[in-house]
Design an enzyme around this catalytic site. Sequence first.
Site, PDB file in Angstrom:
ATOM      1  N   HIS A  88      39.669 -11.094  68.151  1.00  0.00           N
ATOM      2  CA  HIS A  88      40.628 -10.169  67.375  1.00  0.00           C
ATOM      3  C   HIS A  88      41.233 -10.788  66.059  1.00  0.00           C
ATOM      4  CE1 HIS A  88      40.406  -7.603  70.751  1.00  0.00           C
ATOM      5  NE2 HIS A  88      39.982  -7.136  70.494  1.00  0.00           N
ATOM      6  N   GLU A  91      45.170 -12.144  65.821  1.00  0.00           N
ATOM      7  CA  GLU A  91      45.908 -12.301  66.761  1.00  0.00           C
ATOM      8  C   GLU A  91      46.283 -13.889  66.436  1.00  0.00           C
ATOM      9  OE1 GLU A  91      44.076 -10.752  70.492  1.00  0.00           O
ATOM     10  OE2 GLU A  91      44.368  -8.849  69.418  1.00  0.00           O
ATOM     11  N   HIS A 211      44.487 -13.765  73.508  1.00  0.00           N
ATOM     12  CA  HIS A 211      44.878 -12.881  73.351  1.00  0.00           C
ATOM     13  C   HIS A 211      46.074 -12.353  72.230  1.00  0.00           C
ATOM     14  CE1 HIS A 211      40.757 -10.873  72.555  1.00  0.00           C
ATOM     15  NE2 HIS A 211      40.111 -11.340  73.991  1.00  0.00           N
ATOM     16  N   GLU A 282      46.625 -12.616  77.589  1.00  0.00           N
ATOM     17  CA  GLU A 282      48.139 -12.265  76.296  1.00  0.00           C
ATOM     18  C   GLU A 282      48.768 -13.388  76.193  1.00  0.00           C
ATOM     19  OE1 GLU A 282      47.153  -9.836  74.688  1.00  0.00           O
ATOM     20  OE2 GLU A 282      45.404  -8.887  75.577  1.00  0.00           O
TER      21      GLU A 282
HETATM   22  O1  0X9 Z   1      42.393  -4.886  74.544  1.00  0.00           O
HETATM   23  C1  0X9 Z   1      41.667  -5.508  74.359  1.00  0.00           C
HETATM   24  O2  0X9 Z   1      40.900  -5.747  74.349  1.00  0.00           O
HETATM   25  C2  0X9 Z   1      42.402  -6.329  74.755  1.00  0.00           C
HETATM   26  N1  0X9 Z   1      43.774  -6.354  74.484  1.00  0.00           N
HETATM   27  S1  0X9 Z   1      44.305  -7.443  72.653  1.00  0.00           S
HETATM   28  O3  0X9 Z   1      46.060  -6.438  72.594  1.00  0.00           O
HETATM   29  N2  0X9 Z   1      43.834  -8.111  72.303  1.00  0.00           N
HETATM   30  O4  0X9 Z   1      43.615  -6.639  72.370  1.00  0.00           O
HETATM   31  C3  0X9 Z   1      42.854  -6.717  76.396  1.00  0.00           C
HETATM   32  C4  0X9 Z   1      41.978  -6.706  76.913  1.00  0.00           C
HETATM   33  C5  0X9 Z   1      41.394  -7.056  78.541  1.00  0.00           C
HETATM   34  N3  0X9 Z   1      40.948  -5.773  78.976  1.00  0.00           N
HETATM   35  C6  0X9 Z   1      41.095  -4.471  79.498  1.00  0.00           C
HETATM   36  N4  0X9 Z   1      41.826  -4.152  79.227  1.00  0.00           N
HETATM   37  N5  0X9 Z   1      40.153  -4.057  79.998  1.00  0.00           N
HETATM   38 ZN    ZN Z   2      43.432  -9.371  71.384  1.00  0.00          ZN
END
Ligand code: 0X9
Ligand code: ZN
Length: 678
Positions: A88, A91, A211, A282
């Site tokens: 991302h 980040e 992330h 994260e």
């Molecule tokens: O949403 C995402 O891609 C991730 N979080 S972020 O805040 N970095 O965007 C989390 C991915 C984890 N996977 C799931 N929650 N399915």
């Molecule tokens: Zn992310």
Amino acid sequence: MLAAALLLVPAQPAPGEEGARARDLGVYHTYDEMVSGLENLTAAHPDIMALESIGRTYEDRDLWVVKLSDNVSVDEAEPNITIFGGIHAGELISVEVALYILEFLVGNYSLNSTVGWYVNSTQIWFMPMVNPDGHVFAEQGNNWRKNRRPTGGGNIGVDLNRNFGHLWGLEASHNPAEDNYCGPYAFSENETRAVARLVTDHHPEITISYHSYAPYILYPWGNSIDTEPVDERLPQIAWNMSQAMPEGRRYAPIMALGMYPATGDTDDWFYANLSILPFTVEIGTSNRPVDSAVPGICADNLGPAMYVLNYTVGSPPPPPPRRSIALEGPSTFGCVPLQELRFDFTLENTGEAAENVSVGIESSPEGWAAQLSPGSVELPPGESVNVILWCTVPELIPAGTGASFSLRAASVSGANASARLDGRVGTGRAVSIVWGNPGTLAPGQSASIPFTVRNNGNAFDNISLSASADTGWAVSQVASPFGLAPWTATNTFVRLQVPERLPPGVTRVNLTLECRNGDGDVRLNSTCLLSVETLLRLEWSVAPSSVVLYEGSKEEVSITLVNAGNVRERGNLTLGGDSRYASLDRKAVDLPPGESAMYVLTIQGKPGRWRVNISLASADGYPPRQIGVDCTIKARPEAPRNTLQDAIIVMDIVFIAIVIGYIVYRVKRKRRKGRVPP
Ligand code: 0X9
Ligand code: ZN
């Protein structure tokens, strides 16, 4: 580590460059800074780092991947681990953590045996910035998440973490205007296809995708459609990753679904399609923490990454025991020829394992025949043993000669030690005497007793000799002092006057030589045992051997005395036995060995058988020796008679006997007739 970090210090924008394109990100890396940093780091560590582009973005940037491993150019049969950052765009901290872990491993590779072990026994693939187009857009101050590919309708970008192929599009946005737009179809993006190729090619056992932000350590599932339980190792590893963080700053290990359901992320596809154990970290509480917080956040994330490496390949095997041995002993010595040398060395096992040690020696010059005892030994750690060097200094070696011994101890394990001993030959004096064989001596002999004087030392010697023998023996001559060069010999003799008078038989006598060198030090006393044989052998001969004579006559017997012994015989002859009718013409005897003398024994006397003894009474105390002579003296014979006279005498006797017989007969008859009958 510091050096590695310096390589990645962000550079200031070059003059004239657009500030909007390359805003100063402080401690954070721009894409360009990251690329040059990786190039520099790889150039500095080409043995363990390889930098390759695994694809290009829509905006034509390289998708850089670093491989970290020993034998980096070879694809080895080692466990693979893949670390992603910057999926991302905004980040920023996720790129820094991934780079930090890379730098840490590279910087400590040769300093820390555990890091060395991890790098050597795995292949770690770093893709610190999966989304460079988005990152560069964020570098310009834009709040951005997706990549930068136009998706139609004036929209730009696909959420790469919704574009992977597991249950694609089921729990993600299909609206290109939205931040979590999953793209037109699975793997529609260069970046996601590159990532898929990377993990398919190298099939990591574990992946970590960094992330931000929420302090979580996530593991599949991340969607709400998959309901079957996941591999139990996933929560265990996530828990342990969390535990590897500093207490109080740990990220919570939870299933990704617990954060929120979504499909198309990296981890579900890795897990569902390749059975990879994937984790998404994260990071912390901000996408871009203040610069000063970045080092601490990076350090906090080191523990989970190291745990993952440890989980994959375990702890480094214990280092092999330290192997070392030591050999201590004297380093210098002095000696003289023929000296028996002994030196004590200590062989110690100074290492941590038993050592099977052999000790060898080299002598210089050769010929010293040095020996070691023991030649080999089994030594437990910490123990030591005495090693003795034995050697006899060669005889023919000049003073001043240098010598050295090189000892070398070598263990089967390869440990070794050495010692050196240097010496010098000094002045050594040594004289020996070897007696010749004088044979058996005779009394009165003036004898030469041969002997050899040998200078066995390595210095010139002035030899003076003095001889002495047992009391009463005169040493008449010994060589005057003479010089004797080293290792030479002189044959000489001592003259000795054997006494004339010795007891019969063998007499033994000690002849001692005292040998001195020029300094007057008594160097040697050598004694020779001599034998003198005193041989008494007087031979008598008598002629005639037996004597017969008549009374009134005289017989002379010749007595010859021969001295067949080896001593002079002196004394007097005396007569013994029936010696009243015997006399000698003289009595004195004085006979050197080998000589003879004649005496006359006169016999005259009354008839009978007489045995005359003649004996030598020695003036020197030797036992008397004698011989007997048998003499027969007969009476003088009467006048001779004839046979007629003898016959008349016989007839006279017969007549007289008859007359007497007749008279006796007559007398007896007369007496018988005159008797009256009763
Ligand atoms: O949403 C995402 O891609 C991730 N979080 S972020 O805040 N970095 O965007 C989390 C991915 C984890 N996977 C799931 N929650 N399915
Ligand atoms: Zn992310």
